[in-house]
Design a protein around this motif. Structure first.
Motif: not given
Length: 298
Positions: A90-92, A192-196, A234-241
């Motif tokens: 899967a992508e995530d 640093r992507y979590r810091e946006q 969004i890849a990290e968000a999908k994984l966590r959700v």
């Protein structure tokens, strides 16, 4: 063909052995593609043929390894008497494995294109790849504690072996200033992507102008710097959700979203549904042991 579904809390992977007896076996790529998956094939004995819609057939004498991105349409044919292995992921899961790798920048480029590792460059490492597929298949069958970590480790072995043997790890003439800028940018994004972070701040830290960075990203990926950051977010968000027990609000906060409503809108605009609906759908798919997006027939 013995196929085992590995559906552990942290993963979504299918690993299997494949074999063709007196007749060839054909896999239809992209069939039932409601859940696009990355796929890999390994030919350990005999030969196979890859046919991608609109392209010439590609012969794959053993040993050969093949990586396929999502939404590839065509067929993979294993000749009579041939053997090998296959997997889908899967992508995530793939994004998590790539993101954790020291070769993350290079692997990000590789996973979105068809990659072939042929016999002459793969022979030295064919046993390693075959063993990795065997372990992932066994873990899917046995479902022992720690299986998720074992599968993740061996998946990384397969991905890195294909990357090396395909020649993708060798510097090319495209590795000029623009490519170097993109590589540096992606390394910063991974950290640093979590810091946006603001794109202007990243450009300043890299010692280049905003326009220079924007041109390098467009030339190398067709996407703007902000699109690349959002893609990673969004890849990290999908994984966590989809795979954690944190609340949606906690997940959004951990990814730098101080407004839960904005996180919901961000997620829906890119996934097509709110995070809560996405979580319920993934849970339902897992409960039903969703089949991978390929089919085989004799």
């Amino acid at each position: 063909m013995a196929e085992k579904l590995l559906d552990m809390p942290a993963l979504s992977v299918t690993a299997s052995t494949i074999a063709a007896g007196l007749g060839s076996q054909t896999w239809s790529l992209g069939a039932r593609d409601s859940r696009p998956l990355y796929q890999a094939f390994f030919v350990s004995r005999g030969r196979a043929t890859l046919s991608i819609d609109g392209q010439e057939e590609l012969e794959l004498p053993a040993p050969a390894a093949l990586w396929l991105p999502r939404r590839v349409s065509g067929t993979f044919v294993l000749a009579a008497g041939s053997e090998g292995a296959m997997l889908s992921a899967a992508e995530d899961f793939v994004w998590r494995m790539v993101g954790d790798s020291p070769a993350a920048v290079q692997l990000h480029d590789m996973i979105e294109r068809i990659v072939v590792a042929r016999s002459e460059s793969l022979a030295r490492h064919a046993d390693d790849i075959g063993r990795a597929f065997d372990v992932m298949t066994d873990e899917g069958r046995d479902r022992l504690p720690g299986g998720a970590a074992v599968v993740g480790a061996y998946f990384s072995v397969v991905l890195l072996r294909i990357w090396r043997a395909s020649g993708a790890s060798t510097p090319t003439k495209t590795s000029g200033t623009g490519a170097t800028t993109l590589q540096r940018f992606r390394q910063i994004v991974e950290l640093r992507y979590r810091e946006q972070p603001a794109i202007a701040d990243i450009a300043r830290a890299m010692g280049i102008t905003y326009d220079h960075l924007h041109r390098a990203c467009i030339a190398g990926t067709g996407k703007s710097p902000m699109e690349l950051i959002h893609e990673r977010l969004i890849a990290e968000a999908k994984l966590r959700v989809g795979q954690s027990e944190q609340s949606v609000e906690q997940i959004g906060f951990g990814l730098g979203f101080r407004d839960p409503g904005y996180f919901n809108r961000f997620f829906k605009s890119r996934v097509g549904e709110p995070p809560g609906a996405y979580r319920r759908r993934i849970a339902a798919q897992s409960a039903k042991d969703v089949a991978p997006s390929f089919a085989a027939w004799p």
